[in-house]
Design a protein around this motif. Structure first.
Motif, PDB file in Angstrom:
ATOM      1  N   LEU A 129      21.305  51.210  -3.305  1.00 26.00           N
ATOM      2  CA  LEU A 129      21.831  50.231  -4.399  1.00 26.00           C
ATOM      3  C   LEU A 129      21.599  50.883  -5.738  1.00 26.00           C
ATOM      4  N   VAL A 130      22.760  51.086  -6.626  1.00 31.41           N
ATOM      5  CA  VAL A 130      22.599  51.526  -7.977  1.00 31.41           C
ATOM      6  C   VAL A 130      23.001  50.694  -8.844  1.00 31.41           C
ATOM      7  N   VAL A 131      22.039  50.365 -10.119  1.00 35.21           N
ATOM      8  CA  VAL A 131      22.120  49.219 -10.955  1.00 35.21           C
ATOM      9  C   VAL A 131      22.541  49.955 -12.269  1.00 35.21           C
ATOM     10  N   GLU A 132      23.505  49.249 -12.948  1.00 35.17           N
ATOM     11  CA  GLU A 132      23.785  49.691 -14.305  1.00 35.17           C
ATOM     12  C   GLU A 132      22.979  48.702 -15.438  1.00 35.17           C
ATOM     13  N   ILE A 133      22.227  49.651 -16.168  1.00 34.20           N
ATOM     14  CA  ILE A 133      21.501  48.698 -17.099  1.00 34.20           C
ATOM     15  C   ILE A 133      22.024  49.073 -18.388  1.00 34.20           C
ATOM     16  N   THR A 134      22.020  48.211 -19.424  1.00 35.54           N
ATOM     17  CA  THR A 134      22.634  48.504 -20.641  1.00 35.54           C
ATOM     18  C   THR A 134      21.445  48.869 -21.786  1.00 35.54           C
ATOM     19  N   VAL A 135      21.803  49.729 -22.657  1.00 33.69           N
ATOM     20  CA  VAL A 135      20.810  50.180 -23.524  1.00 33.69           C
ATOM     21  C   VAL A 135      20.442  48.919 -24.324  1.00 33.69           C
ATOM     22  N   ARG A 150      15.625  48.897  -2.510  1.00 34.21           N
ATOM     23  CA  ARG A 150      16.788  49.586  -2.100  1.00 34.21           C
ATOM     24  C   ARG A 150      17.469  50.478  -3.059  1.00 34.21           C
ATOM     25  N   LEU A 151      16.676  50.170  -4.443  1.00 30.28           N
ATOM     26  CA  LEU A 151      17.459  50.649  -5.705  1.00 30.28           C
ATOM     27  C   LEU A 151      17.018  52.340  -5.510  1.00 30.28           C
ATOM     28  N   GLY A 152      18.177  52.841  -5.956  1.00 33.87           N
ATOM     29  CA  GLY A 152      18.022  54.340  -6.230  1.00 33.87           C
ATOM     30  C   GLY A 152      17.792  55.335  -5.007  1.00 33.87           C
ATOM     31  N   PHE A 153      17.567  56.526  -5.441  1.00 34.62           N
ATOM     32  CA  PHE A 153      17.606  57.661  -4.315  1.00 34.62           C
ATOM     33  C   PHE A 153      16.118  58.255  -4.378  1.00 34.62           C
ATOM     34  N   SER A 154      15.474  58.589  -3.284  1.00 29.79           N
ATOM     35  CA  SER A 154      14.567  59.417  -3.493  1.00 29.79           C
ATOM     36  C   SER A 154      14.686  60.796  -3.665  1.00 29.79           C
ATOM     37  N   ILE A 155      13.807  61.424  -4.061  1.00 35.11           N
ATOM     38  CA  ILE A 155      13.975  63.022  -4.536  1.00 35.11           C
ATOM     39  C   ILE A 155      14.574  63.686  -3.518  1.00 35.11           C
ATOM     40  N   ASP A 156      14.067  63.396  -1.816  1.00 30.06           N
ATOM     41  CA  ASP A 156      14.599  64.310  -1.021  1.00 30.06           C
ATOM     42  C   ASP A 156      16.027  63.995  -0.844  1.00 30.06           C
ATOM     43  N   GLU A 157      16.250  62.509  -0.725  1.00 29.77           N
ATOM     44  CA  GLU A 157      17.674  62.206  -0.524  1.00 29.77           C
ATOM     45  C   GLU A 157      18.713  62.902  -1.796  1.00 29.77           C
ATOM     46  N   GLN A 158      18.044  62.838  -3.113  1.00 29.47           N
ATOM     47  CA  GLN A 158      18.733  63.475  -4.182  1.00 29.47           C
ATOM     48  C   GLN A 158      19.432  64.813  -4.017  1.00 29.47           C
ATOM     49  N   VAL A 159      18.222  65.523  -3.464  1.00 22.84           N
ATOM     50  CA  VAL A 159      18.261  67.003  -3.144  1.00 22.84           C
ATOM     51  C   VAL A 159      19.275  67.025  -2.031  1.00 22.84           C
ATOM     52  N   ARG A 160      19.278  66.179  -0.976  1.00 26.26           N
ATOM     53  CA  ARG A 160      20.238  66.516   0.140  1.00 26.26           C
ATOM     54  C   ARG A 160      21.776  66.100  -0.217  1.00 26.26           C
ATOM     55  N   TYR A 161      21.808  65.197  -1.123  1.00 26.34           N
ATOM     56  CA  TYR A 161      23.407  64.821  -1.481  1.00 26.34           C
ATOM     57  C   TYR A 161      23.910  66.034  -2.324  1.00 26.34           C
ATOM     58  N   VAL A 162      23.170  66.245  -3.417  1.00 22.13           N
ATOM     59  CA  VAL A 162      23.720  67.423  -4.185  1.00 22.13           C
ATOM     60  C   VAL A 162      23.888  68.628  -3.506  1.00 22.13           C
ATOM     61  N   SER A 163      22.955  69.041  -2.506  1.00 20.38           N
ATOM     62  CA  SER A 163      23.067  70.327  -1.891  1.00 20.38           C
ATOM     63  C   SER A 163      24.192  70.223  -0.903  1.00 20.38           C
TER      64      SER A 163
END
Lengths: 121, 1047, 259
Positions: free
Chosen positions: B520-526, B691-704
């Motif tokens: 899950l990705v949440v949009e937060i306002t400044v 559920r929020l966000g992605f772990s570093i492993d996941e992030q590397v995987r998706y970008v790669s």
């Protein structure tokens, strides 16, 4: 030490494509079974050829097996219920005799459908 | 009547309904429109068979009329040699020898010059004898013995004993049961399935469709006035399956035919059936969980209404009331039955209509035989004359002697000849289709560039576009401007997310429809401001709520109506200006960030604490009227501990304010229940935050994955744009059809922002460098959107841009703006602009913007019409090639994919989605009234989830005329998707072999495949009739030879 | 003597049950042009007969008989309108609708209208009917019969013919600016209140009937053989006739309703 009392029941094993899992479990629920187990990722060979178990994009194209233990009076309704399905889809059903120790887990009270429990005729 | 239904019977009916529902096209609600193949349920059959079956089930057509294909042939879009080959093969298969008749020539003339849609009409009585007689100039004579036999076969065919009873009664008595039934059923569906569009909702919906309907139908005055007596029928059984089985028994349908009967009933209103099916299987659909309904309920309602109407008709017209009675009626007096069929079926010869009408009205038993025999004789003569005329006309075009040759045939030979022609005409559409595809395949093979080694330069910017066909012109123009490199990737960039937008209450799944996102990705306002709601927004709310109140037309129109007229006039006369003013009056959306990283437990805890504190402060303000200034942080913290049960006793705030104990207890209770500050809620929230966000492993995987699967692993430029796409239209129920299909019919910007955030993270880059993908320090990933209606590209998250990149931003912006204008200039002539507009990019862009804001525009953009190719390979294949916006372009480099994993992903996701899109357009084009949704001008939104034609009809599926037709002719060319894969052939075959579903689609002919083998001299292997054949115009050697030959 | 005149007039300006003869006469005329001529001429003969054979035969009857006569007239009107609803063939429809309308001329006669007034009223109704007979003949040439409802969507394949049929049909059911409307207004004007409701019912049925007629003619998707539309000359001729017909309605409306 008390001896274990074993009660006879029937086991029905249904092998079908994973895409129809919800339909099969819904039908079993309406038939009044108290529970079932699902084994996934089967492979094998049938009249349609060899079937590989490859988890794809989604789980729709693998075979699964649903195991359910029912009293004898539910066997023929279940078989009747699945007959139209298996006329158009691949899969099989097996019925065998088993014995269980905790009968209360398998013999039913009123199912959670809208039907009153009718005596089979 | 009183058959005791067993459990087995009920289960069997349910099972039959499930099986019957499978061919029904899937339906997704309007707000998340997904292009899908209307014959999805028939994909297990090969294409040709599936089309035949689908046409039979849904009463549609599977191919365009002959004239259209002849038009395409004149435009040079058909491969003549391929067509001749198919004719030759067909004639050889028929293996019939007709003296003096050159069947090849006849068929060729038929294909290319016959302007009628069908040469051989469907005849009731014509046979070889009669035709031979007429051809020789004699008159056709009727043999009365043959007639009686023929009559019985004909009647058995047209009044099938297992067909729906009411349909047979309609055919014999001209009653209108079928359409009345549909009307009543649609009305019942609209009442039940409404998703908030109507102000007054139907009662009792929680009990399910059938039971809610039953309760209302019991007392429905409208039914009673029509003469429908439903109470007895409804009382006959408790469950919907029971009612269905009872009715089938009452109608005396034999049990072997139950499955077919049920299938017929469900496919009659396949839009509604598809919707109900979707709804019953969608577990997270809010309305489905509250008001359950499934196809069994639908069928039960339909059958009850059908039987009631049948009984009413039986009372008024003395028509038979069940299947057996219908058959008896037909057998008793076949002549009367035939005359009735002709008259009420509309097939009667118009000159006889009045006579037959009078005869039937007199209801006399005698006299039918004579009249019928006369009529049949006349009809035979008519059919023979028509057919002979058509054959003669064609013969004249075949050759001067063809007509004579025709006359010399004897009756059996004529019959054979007719049969050959009939067989051909049934398969003609498919052969035209293959011939068109052959032309386009050759075209593509000739067009692709073969890679040459070029010196590598660092491009100014690289951009990832969605594979959508609308990206192709933009990519072409951008590359032509300068040092830009573009790549194609699925619109969600390979990152499936559940997105919680700022200000929205629920999460949206931004990924292909078949996937479920786990993160899950949440949009937060400044600027977090919980207090104020802008005045204008609130006013607008009130005004629109007034619209749905019952009394407001009586009181509010004079007072408030003028305000609405401003909008009406503004939107019609000056749409762009009106919208700009409107935007300015609305609160501007604050600058936001996306939460992409996973939170650890501490961070999650502190977030929850902050939210709870904010809730308590708010509660204090609302309930007790205590403003924020009068409360200290400590007091809030103490209050929170008490509410969560960690602390006991009176809190200091209450003491300070002098609150009574009872009031305090009430306040704390309210905090727990209404403001949800309690322990259970806390743990739920912790789970959700997990559920929020992605772990570093996941992030590397998706970008790669994103970088490697598209082949970009070195030579990164300063800017790497991730360009999502969206559309912008007004007043358009199909707006999400124009949005990104890979994002489930949503906009892909959040995915772009997510992947850019991930790729800009230093930690991720470090790990990628360890795996061999080195991204230089001055590379920055920038999210952007491509508005496909105006062709505008907007950049986002610019406030995160490092300072030195700002120097180059101007050049980037200019480049993108120029590309926008050029693409608009290319596109606008197709939407009706004059040719001069193509020379004036600024005017073209302005026109595109106006179309996007115009609420009367039925065709703001063409969307995915004219899609044709799907190219999976490097951009070098198509760089600079003008594909006219007809190709899906997915970047892929097989050298970076040794195990074939990326190719598998591409084949199972984007290619399947491309096939769905292509086939949706195909079937909507060939039969826009049955598979498509007809004209937009007559559409009305139904319950906020679909569209109907007129005020009540079946839910329309497919695309409207305006999206695929232009000036009455098809704009989209109905051809199957031609997918080209640039990879070694054994590699591709292995990958396909591991994907049974994709293999079935390819072998079944649902899309065409070309494999361009880089390791075999770039020869193209075309899959045709189940085997790969080398295309003669492919291969480096061949190309060189051709070049030399033409020089 | 009056009775013979009356009965003959009742055939030509149809009153039930003698209207049956009228319909048979029209129906058995040879060809579409014959029928058109018949439906134009016969009612005019009826008017002539009534007015030029001495004093008005109807008004010589005792009042009670007159009233019965007029009730019969209204009954005829509604009865034929009702029958026309289920008629599908164009010439039969126009014949029945014309019968329904021509009967109403008796109401004008009973209230002392001038001969030219009644003659124009009768013309206003029989001209569209005659036109429809002609168009029916042309449709029959192309389709084999003028039976509507078998093939939908004739408007797409025969636009000119469909337009002429539509306009003539609308003229027959007293659509405003056609003279039949103003004629009907004149009838309303001369009746007293108690007699109005059958006329309102009549209007309702006429509207319903016209609606069904046009629905079968115009709408739907055409799926038959391509057909050749009317020639330009005939279309213009028909359009001109209808145009002048409508124009005359506007001009004479003042004279009839006294506005």
């Amino acid at each position: 030490m008390n001896t274990l009392n074993l009660h006879p029941l029937k086991k029905v094993e249904i092998i079908l494509e994973g895409a129809h899992r919800d339909f099969a479990t819904d039908l079993l629920d309406r038939a009044g079974v108290k529970g079932y187990s699902i084994v996934g990722n089967l492979s094998g060979k049938g009249s349609h050829g060899i079937y590989e178990s490859h988890l794809m994009f989604n789980e729709d194209d693998v075979l699964i097996m649903i195991i359910v233990a029912v009293p004898e009076e539910l066997v023929s309704p279940i078989l009747e219920g699945f007959t139209p399905f298996f006329e158009k889809h691949q899969g099989v059903m097996f019925v065998s005799d088993i014995q269980v120790s905790r009968l209360v887990k398998f013999k039913n009270c009123a199912p959670n459908g809208r039907w009153p429990v009718t005596p089979p005729s | 009547m009183d058959r005791n239904l067993t459990l087995g019977d009920r289960l069997k009916v349910r099972s039959m309904i499930y099986v019957a529902s499978e061919p029904i096209p899937r339906f997704w609600p309007m707000r998340t429109f997904i292009h899908h193949n209307p014959l999805f349920g028939l994909e297990h059959l090969p294409f040709e068979e599936a089309v035949e079956e689908g046409c039979r089930l849904f009463n549609g057509r599977g191919y365009l009329p002959r004239q259209h294909y002849q038009g395409y042939r004149r435009e040079g879009k058909v491969d003549d040699s391929a067509l001749r080959r198919y004719v030759r093969r067909f004639v050889e298969d028929q293996a019939v020898d007709l003296p003096g008749i050159d069947v090849d020539a006849w068929l060729w003339t038929l294909i290319t010059e016959c302007s009628a849609e069908r040469l051989i009409a469907s005849h009731d009585w014509l046979d070889g004898e009669a035709l031979a007689a007429v051809l020789r100039g004699r008159s056709a004579k009727l043999d009365s013995r043959v007639v009686i036999e023929g009559l019985h076969t004909l009647l058995a065919r047209k009044i099938a004993h297992d067909g729906p009873v009411y349909a047979n009664v309609d055919r014999l008595f001209g009653t209108d049961i079928g359409s009345t039934l549909n009307d009543l059923l649609v009305k019942s569906c609209l009442d039940f399935f409404d998703e908030g569009q109507s102000a007054w909702q139907a009662p009792g919906r929680e009990q399910g469709f059938y039971f809610a309907w039953k309760k209302v139908a019991w007392r429905n005055v409208r039914f009673f006035l029509r003469g429908l007596h439903l109470r007895e029928l409804l009382a006959s059984s408790e469950s919907p399956e029971g009612v269905i089985a009872q009715i089938l028994v009452l109608l005396k349908i034999p049990e072997e035919s139950w499955q077919k009967y049920i299938t017929r009933q469900l496919t009659r209103l396949h839009g509604w059936a598809g919707f109900i099916r979707f709804r019953s299987m969608a577990k997270h659909h809010y309305w489905a969980t509250r008001y359950p309904a499934d196809l069994t309920d639908f069928l039960a309602v339909r059958m009850v209404l059908g039987l009631a109407l049948l009984q009413e008709a039986a009372r008024h017209h003395a028509c038979p009331g069940d299947a057996e009675a219908v058959q008896d009626f037909v057998e008793q007096d076949p002549f009367a039955a035939y005359l009735r069929l002709e008259l009420y079926g509309g097939t009667i010869m118009p000159g006889w209509a009045q006579r037959v009408d009078d005869a039937l009205a007199r209801r006399s038993q005698r006299g039918y035989e004579g009249l019928a025999l006369d009529y049949i004789q006349a009809k035979l003569v008519h059919e023979a004359r028509q057919q002979a005329q058509a054959l003669r006309e064609l013969a004249r075009r075949v050759s001067p002697t063809a007509e004579e040759a025709l006359k010399t045939l004897d009756p059996t030979q004529i019959e054979q000849f007719l049969q050959i022609l009939r067989n051909w005409e049934r398969r003609e559409g498919f052969n035209w289709l293959k011939a068109m595809e052959s032309h386009y395949i050759t075209d593509l093979v000739r067009k692709v560039h073969l890679p040459e080694s070029k010196p590598e330069k660092r491009p100014f910017a690289q951009a990832f576009f969605c594979i959508d066909v609308r990206s192709e012109p933009m990519r072409r123009h951008l590359e032509a401007l300068g040092d830009y490199q573009t790549l194609g990737i699925a619109g969600f960039f390979g990152v499936p997310i559940g997105y919680l937008e700022y200000g929205k209450g629920s999460e949206v799944h931004l990924c292909p429809a078949v996937q479920t996102p786990r993160n899950l990705v949440v949009e937060i306002t400044v600027e977090l401001n919980l207090e104020e709601e802008p005045l204008y927004g609130a006013l607008e709310h009130v005004l629109h709520d007034l619209k749905s109140s019952v009394l407001s037309p009586f009181v509010a129109v004079e007072a408030v109506g003028l305000l609405f007229s401003l909008g009406l006039i503004g939107k019609t006369v000056a749409p762009v200006t009106y919208h700009e003013i409107h935007q300015r009056l609305h609160a501007e959306k604050p600058s936001t960030r996306l939460l992409v990283d996973k939170l650890n437990a501490e961070q999650a805890d502190s977030i929850i604490r902050a939210v709870q504190r904010a809730m308590i402060v708010r509660a204090l303000g609302k309930e007790l009227g205590v403003s924020r200034d009068r409360v200290t942080d400590d007091e809030v913290r103490e209050l929170r501990e008490i509410v969560l049960g960690h602390q006991e006793g009176q809190n200091s705030l209450a003491r300070r304010l002098g609150l009574a104990a009872a009031a305090e207890a009430e306040f704390i209770e309210k905090l727990r229940t209404v403001y949800r500050v309690d322990r259970q809620e806390t743990s739920l929230q912790m789970e959700r935050i997990g559920r929020l966000g992605f772990s570093i492993d996941e992030q590397v995987r998706y970008v790669s994955q994103a970088l490697l699967s598209t082949g970009l692993n070195r030579n990164f430029s300063r800017f790497v744009l991730m360009v999502a796409h969206e559309s912008q239209t007004q007043n358009n129920p199909y707006e999400s059809a124009l949005d990104c299909g890979a994002c489930g019919g949503g906009k892909g910007l959040p995915n772009a922002r997510v992947i850019c955030a991930m790729a800009n993270k230093p930690e991720v880059r470090r790990r990628l460098a360890e795996n061999g993908v080195v991204i230089p320090d001055d590379t920055w990933f920038l999210p952007a959107t491509h508005n496909t209606t105006t062709d505008q590209i907007d950049l986002y998250d610019l406030d995160l841009l490092p300072a030195r990149h700002l120097l180059y931003l101007e050049r980037l912006r200019n480049g993108l703006a120029a590309a926008t204008r050029r693409t608009a200039a290319e596109r606008m002539p197709t939407l009706g602009a004059t040719g001069k507009l193509a020379e004036d990019p600024y005017a073209a862009a302005a026109m595109a913007r106006r179309r996007a804001h115009d609420w009367s525009q039925v065709r703001p953009e063409w969307g995915l019409s004219r899609n044709l190719y799907g190219i999976i390979g490097g951009r070098h294949l198509t760089e600079g090639v003008d594909l006219q916006g007809r190709s899906f372009l997915q970047s892929y480099d097989y050298r970076l994919d040794p195990k074939g994993r990326f190719l598998e992903n591409i084949l199972s996701a984007p290619v399947v989605v491309g096939e769905w899109i292509n086939l949706e357009h195909y079937f909507s084009t060939v039969d826009v009234h049955h598979f498509g949704s007809g004209s937009k001008a007559y559409h009305n939104v139904a319950g906020r989830f679909g569209v109907m034609t007129g005020n009540q009809s079946d839910l329309r599926t497919g695309l409207p005329i305006q999206s695929i037709y232009k000036d009455g002719k098809p704009y989209h060319e109905p051809v199957r998707l031609i997918a080209l894969v640039e990879a070694p052939a054994p590699f591709v075959l292995a990958a396909v072999g591991r994907l049974p579903k994709v293999k079935a689609l390819i072998m079944g002919g649902w899309l065409r495949v070309i494999v361009l083998d880089p390791e075999d001299d770039y020869r193209a292997l075309v899959l045709e009739d189940g085997e790969f054949q080398v295309h003669p115009d492919s291969g480096r050697q061949q190309r060189l030879t051709l070049l030399e030959a033409s020089a | 003597m009056e009775w013979i005149v009356l009965l003959l007039a009742a055939v030509l300006l149809p009153v039930f049950p003698l209207s049956w003869i009228f319909n048979r006469l029209i129906g058995s005329a040879p060809g579409p042009w014959g029928r058109a001529l018949a439906i134009l001429v016969l009612p005019q003969l009826g008017v002539l007969l009534l007015y030029h054979t001495g004093p008005l035969a109807l008004l010589l009857l005792p009042l009670s008989l007159q009233r019965i006569w007029l009730m019969l007239v209204l009954f005829t009107s509604v009865f034929y309108a009702f029958r026309a609803v289920s008629a599908r063939e164009i010439s039969i429809w126009s014949r029945l609708m014309a019968s329904s309308g021509l009967t109403l001329s008796w109401l004008l006669v009973a209230n002392g209208a001038q001969v030219h007034s009644v003659a124009l009223f009768v013309l206003a109704l029989s001209l569209p009917a005659a036109l429809l007979m002609i168009w029916a003949g042309m449709l029959s040439d192309r389709m084999g019969g003028a039976y509507l409802g078998l093939q939908g969507g004739l408007a797409t394949v025969l636009p000119r013919l469909s337009a002429l049929i539509t306009l003539s049909a609308l003229a027959l059911v007293a659509t405003p600016i056609f003279p039949s409307f103003f004629g009907l207004l004149q009838v309303f004007h001369r009746l007293d209140l108690a007699w109005l409701w059958p006329l309102l019912l009549l209007l309702l049925i006429w509207g319903w009937s016209a609606g069904r007629f046009l629905q079968d003619l115009l709408f739907g998707i055409y799926r038959g053989e391509p057909m050749v539309d009317l020639g330009l000359g005939i279309t213009w001729a028909g359009a001109v006739v209808l145009f002048f017909f409508a124009l005359s309605g506007l001009i004479w409306s003042g004279a009839w309703t006294g506005i």
